[in-house]
Design a protein around this motif. Sequence first.
Motif, PDB file in Angstrom:
ATOM      1  N   ASN A 226     -14.705   0.224  -6.501  1.00 15.77           N
ATOM      2  CA  ASN A 226     -13.589  -0.114  -5.618  1.00 15.77           C
ATOM      3  C   ASN A 226     -13.180   1.063  -4.737  1.00 15.77           C
ATOM      4  OD1 ASN A 226     -13.474  -2.718  -6.596  1.00 15.77           O
ATOM      5  ND2 ASN A 226     -11.886  -2.281  -8.104  1.00 15.77           N
ATOM      6  N   LEU A 227     -13.230   2.274  -5.280  1.00 16.19           N
ATOM      7  CA  LEU A 227     -12.862   3.441  -4.486  1.00 16.19           C
ATOM      8  C   LEU A 227     -13.860   3.682  -3.356  1.00 16.19           C
ATOM      9  CD1 LEU A 227     -11.672   5.911  -7.275  1.00 16.19           C
ATOM     10  CD2 LEU A 227     -10.265   4.830  -5.513  1.00 16.19           C
ATOM     11  N   THR A 228     -15.134   3.500  -3.629  1.00 21.22           N
ATOM     12  CA  THR A 228     -16.122   3.669  -2.560  1.00 21.22           C
ATOM     13  C   THR A 228     -16.002   2.568  -1.521  1.00 21.22           C
ATOM     14  OG1 THR A 228     -17.751   2.539  -3.977  1.00 21.22           O
ATOM     15  CG2 THR A 228     -17.791   4.943  -3.953  1.00 21.22           C
TER      16      THR A 228
END
Length: 296
Positions: A226-228
């Motif tokens: 999700n962060l990427t």
Amino acid sequence: MIIGQRLRRGACGSARGAARMIADALATVDRLRTHAAGTSGDGAPKVVVRGDSAFYGHPTIGAALRAGADVSVTVRLTSTIKRAIASIGDDKSAWTPIEYTDAVYDEATDTWISRAEVAEIPFTAFASQKKSHHTRVGWWCAASPTCARPRSRARARCSTSGGSRRSSPPPTPTTSFAVAADKTHRQHAVIEQVHADLKNSALAHLPSNSFSANAAWLVCAVMAFNLTRAAGTLTADPKLTKATTGTLRRTIVSVPARIASSARRLTLHLPQNWPWETAWITLFDNAFGRSYPIIV
């Protein structure tokens, strides 16, 4: 984005624990909508829960309906389903060609010329169970391009929306409910791409023979995914917005830069003529702001 994950043992059935996972995921979606809009989310498009035939059961579908979602699920070709399909008969007006793999659009008639067709029929799901489980659905079946219409079918699908025939998105004036629902249901490769992405990164090798440790690793893998995704979106680069984790790691995470320290301040020297310079600087500005330098 992944909003729910759960590690299961390989011997358990696909539908085990699915009802609770669907309920938790839909509750998360509702909280995200409320946080983003500052309201209860009234008027927003309904969520569509899509599942394969392993998830066709009242516990799974009932959990989605109680959460206010629509359901699009593949149905196993049982004898009851086959009788319902056979009741459609040979009436050509009941079957609508759909935009399938080898379909050709005819501008003169504003229709698709295709060997794949869909038809809609009313149906009551879970009729053999107790009466409280009976679910009136808007049900449609899809003819495979290799099947002769209408007696044999490769797939049958059920769209459940608490007794209504509305799908999300709703059919346009030029399309029927069955056509719109079938097109939405066939957009299933997205989750398969997510699985492939995870297996090509953090889930390539689970780190332990401990189930609890591997479950924690899965949570970390989802957080990294999700962060990427968020980082790729913040670059505002169309090539990175939907890029895989491996591409994002290669382009904006593994940066060929040099860190210099002077007067208690860190300076990051980026390479010249770097193809991802604009995307990386846009990500930096969106994450921290131009007027807020990083000072250590």
